[in-house]
Design a protein around this motif. Sequence first.
Motif, short mmCIF file in Angstrom:
data_model
loop_
_atom_site.label_atom_id
_atom_site.label_comp_id
_atom_site.label_asym_id
_atom_site.label_seq_id
_atom_site.Cartn_x
_atom_site.Cartn_y
_atom_site.Cartn_z
N SER A 1 -10.01 28.02 -5.89
CA SER A 1 -10.73 27.62 -7.10
C SER A 1 -12.21 27.89 -6.86
CB SER A 1 -10.50 26.14 -7.43
OG SER A 1 -11.23 25.32 -6.54
N ILE A 2 -12.93 28.22 -7.92
CA ILE A 2 -14.36 28.50 -7.78
C ILE A 2 -15.09 27.25 -7.29
CG2 ILE A 2 -16.46 29.11 -9.06
CD1 ILE A 2 -14.72 30.89 -10.83
N ASP A 3 -14.64 26.07 -7.75
CA ASP A 3 -15.25 24.82 -7.27
C ASP A 3 -15.08 24.67 -5.77
OD1 ASP A 3 -16.07 24.21 -9.80
OD2 ASP A 3 -14.51 22.71 -10.18
N ASP A 4 -13.88 24.94 -5.27
CA ASP A 4 -13.64 24.82 -3.82
C ASP A 4 -14.50 25.81 -3.04
OD1 ASP A 4 -11.86 22.75 -4.10
OD2 ASP A 4 -10.06 23.99 -3.88
N LEU A 5 -14.59 27.04 -3.56
CA LEU A 5 -15.39 28.04 -2.87
C LEU A 5 -16.86 27.60 -2.81
CD1 LEU A 5 -15.82 30.81 -1.58
CD2 LEU A 5 -15.94 31.79 -3.88
N ASN A 6 -17.38 27.13 -3.92
CA ASN A 6 -18.79 26.71 -3.93
C ASN A 6 -19.03 25.48 -3.06
OD1 ASN A 6 -19.90 28.74 -5.54
ND2 ASN A 6 -19.37 27.69 -7.44
N ALA A 7 -18.01 24.61 -2.96
CA ALA A 7 -18.18 23.38 -2.18
C ALA A 7 -18.01 23.62 -0.68
CB ALA A 7 -17.18 22.33 -2.65
N ASN A 8 -17.26 24.67 -0.32
CA ASN A 8 -16.98 24.96 1.10
C ASN A 8 -17.33 26.41 1.41
OD1 ASN A 8 -15.29 22.35 1.77
ND2 ASN A 8 -14.42 23.17 -0.13
N LEU A 9 -18.51 26.79 1.00
CA LEU A 9 -18.88 28.19 0.93
C LEU A 9 -18.74 28.92 2.26
CD1 LEU A 9 -19.78 30.32 -1.05
CD2 LEU A 9 -22.15 29.64 -0.64
N TYR A 10 -19.41 28.44 3.30
CA TYR A 10 -19.40 29.17 4.56
C TYR A 10 -18.03 29.17 5.22
CZ TYR A 10 -24.42 30.04 4.55
OH TYR A 10 -25.66 30.51 4.23
N ASP A 11 -17.30 28.05 5.11
CA ASP A 11 -15.97 27.99 5.72
C ASP A 11 -15.02 29.01 5.08
OD1 ASP A 11 -16.75 25.99 7.44
OD2 ASP A 11 -15.90 24.36 6.24
N ILE A 12 -15.04 29.06 3.75
CA ILE A 12 -14.14 29.98 3.06
C ILE A 12 -14.58 31.43 3.26
CG2 ILE A 12 -13.34 30.74 0.78
CD1 ILE A 12 -13.20 27.81 -0.04
N LEU A 13 -15.86 31.69 3.22
CA LEU A 13 -16.33 33.06 3.45
C LEU A 13 -15.97 33.54 4.85
CD1 LEU A 13 -19.83 33.12 1.70
CD2 LEU A 13 -17.64 33.97 0.84
N ASP A 14 -16.05 32.64 5.81
CA ASP A 14 -15.66 32.99 7.18
C ASP A 14 -14.17 33.33 7.23
OD1 ASP A 14 -16.41 33.17 10.05
OD2 ASP A 14 -14.93 31.56 10.25
N GLU A 15 -13.37 32.54 6.54
CA GLU A 15 -11.92 32.78 6.49
C GLU A 15 -11.61 34.12 5.82
OE1 GLU A 15 -8.13 30.65 4.26
OE2 GLU A 15 -9.79 29.41 4.95
N VAL A 16 -12.31 34.41 4.73
CA VAL A 16 -12.10 35.67 4.01
C VAL A 16 -12.50 36.86 4.89
CG1 VAL A 16 -12.88 37.08 2.05
CG2 VAL A 16 -12.33 34.65 1.73
N GLU A 17 -13.61 36.74 5.61
CA GLU A 17 -14.05 37.83 6.48
C GLU A 17 -13.03 38.11 7.58
OE1 GLU A 17 -18.85 37.05 5.91
OE2 GLU A 17 -17.91 36.76 7.86
#
Length: 761
Positions: free
Chosen positions: A320-336
């Motif tokens: 969800s966009i809310d989850d991404l914005n709330a956990n930005l660095y953690d999710i971006l690290d996971e995506v990378e």
Amino acid sequence: MIKLYDKGVYLLNGAEIIEDHVNVLSELKSKTGTQNISKEDAKEGTMAYEILHNHNTSSSKDKLKIKFDKLTSHDITFVGIVQTARASGLEKFPVPYVLTNCHNSLCAVGGTINEDDHMFGLSCAKKYGGVYVPPHQAVIHQYAREMLAAGGSMILGSDSHTRYGALGTMAMGEGGPEIVKQLLSRTYDINMPEVVAVYLTGTPRKGVGPQDVALAIIGAVFANGYVNNKVMEFVGDGIKNLSVDFRIGIDVMTTETTCLSSIWETDTQVKDFYEIHNRPKDYKELKPKAVAYYDGMVYVDLSQIKPMIAMPFHPSNVYSIDDLNANLYDILDEVEKKALVSLDNNKVKYSLKDKVRNGRLYVDQGTIAGCAGGGFENICDAADILNGKYIGADEFSLSVYPASQPVFMELVKNGSIAKLMETGATIRTAFCGPCFGAGDVPANNGFSIRHTTRNFPNREGSKITNGQIASVALMDARSIAATAANKGYLTSAEDVDVNFTKPKYFFDSKIYDNRVYNGVGKADPSVEIKFGPGIVDWPAMTALSEDLILKVVSEIHDPVTTTDELIPSGETSSYRSNPLGLAEFTLSRKDPAYVGRAKEVQKAEKARIAGEDIIAANGELKEVYDQIATKFKIDEKVTQIGSTIYAVKPGDGSAREQAASCQKVLGGFANIAKEYATKRYRSNLINWGMLPFLYDGELPFANGDYIFVKDIKKAVADKVSEIKAYVVNKGMKEFTLRLGELTDDEREIILKGCLINYYRG
């Protein structure tokens, strides 16, 4: 939000769900007052069963031979299809066949190649009696919705997103050879598919759009294969709370679940759609019978779905966009980290955390386009969100592509286009390019959010092998507009204050009446087909020989290999009418050495066919023959020599036949896989005469190894399911390959060498 049932379910009167259990039939008899209820009877209560049964030409309920009502293709598939059909004896199109021009209409690579293909299509429509939709008039699927779909009918298209279930049409996307079979009045042969219900309940929240619902479903069912090669049947009390445009937006994305097809209940809103489009007779009320059995159920509470984002590099990589914005660095690290698999740990630097500015994720580009995003309601809602706003003068840009000229014209009339242009957004004509990397290519390291259908690697046009990298996230048009209103900072549509005006749609057919060539029933054999210099016939392909030597020339261990990775989209599209020219791009973004390796193997096969010295063509084969001779006596003259690739699960994504045919024209005679991601990719292999081998377990071979298969022709002819094979350069190490289920026709196609040879006799 979404629940997957572990067992099959019975649906009573389209509303009551009863999960399968030991005494379920007794319970059903009690609830319905009917004594003669069985699971088999209940399976015939689905909409899918009724439509398939009505189009089945065989006497079997299980082994179907389907004839479709209509066919459709676009300009990077129809040339190869018509060329194959012509080589196989085509005289005229037996059913309406629509040739649209929406993929190569803005791609300027290749001189006159694209327009040459269009003129080829127009001349074929005249000669064989088809429909020709000129460039910029409509994307393939929007034209089909507006002009082809009909309740209870079936449409086959050579594009994977051929989905018109929301209008009551069961549509399927397949590779070109399956279209060829229909053009030659043959059948589409499949086992009766399982049917999974998608039960929709509740009402979407304000700001939530069809892409949000679709991505949530894809995220729930893709990885586990819950609906793989099954029909998704949409039912439930929530359907009435969705506009037809909203339903269409969900439906077109069902392709990304790897399902076979889709079908929806129809109602007065769908009836209104057909009346608006001047085709009231094409409406048919569809709903399950009083008792219907489904092999599974996806239960979706629409009110719980929030604005979603599918991060690179797959539509199932959902948050969800809310989850991404709330956990930005953690999710971006996971995506990378996930991206490293798709990028094959390439040396190209890939980072999304670089896009964080002042604690917010900054986006470089937004695009609303194609069969998923370019609908009337999506664009109207985006215009309402952006009304009076500006996208800014930084990197962020926004482009909008209405899906057809009638939609475009109505958006002009109601003022939506003016609202969007005032914001700084640019408006384009109907074009599929942003979906496959031939339009709106961002800068290196760019991050693009798109309401389109796919976000596989390189779908945004970058080329990793050239040091270029960019990526796409999928979002709904409403949240893309909200992000644009925030000048590129990722924003959920739920976080903006907007009054959705929901203007009424008026369809004007005059654009099509005046511009689209309709030759249905008017085939003119005297018309000369127009061939541009880039349109090349298929090379000759030989029949399967007695024995087979394969060299493994690529080994891919990604969990899933997309058709984009097998044959790239984007800049290659201009070469899709030249089999040998296009083949040069095979696996170019996944394994750049593949083409050279395959060609080296092919030299020996060409020498064998010509009766020349095989060893002189490929010196490696002397040792191969010597090793085989330690166990078998073979005749080199009837021992075919070809290449093969191994991939864990190849074929996710596009229906394009070239993912298989490019391998074949380079001398590929087989794929070896743990499983095939889609039926259509496996069908493409078979139709091009390639063996769809299966192998599960630790690999006994590696890239560069030779494999020998004794008596392969006899094994295919005798319907053997398991075949002994030998790794030649590992001391003739024995292992077993499986072929999986093949119809008699499929076996004959493989024996003949390809579909063209099969029809030539």
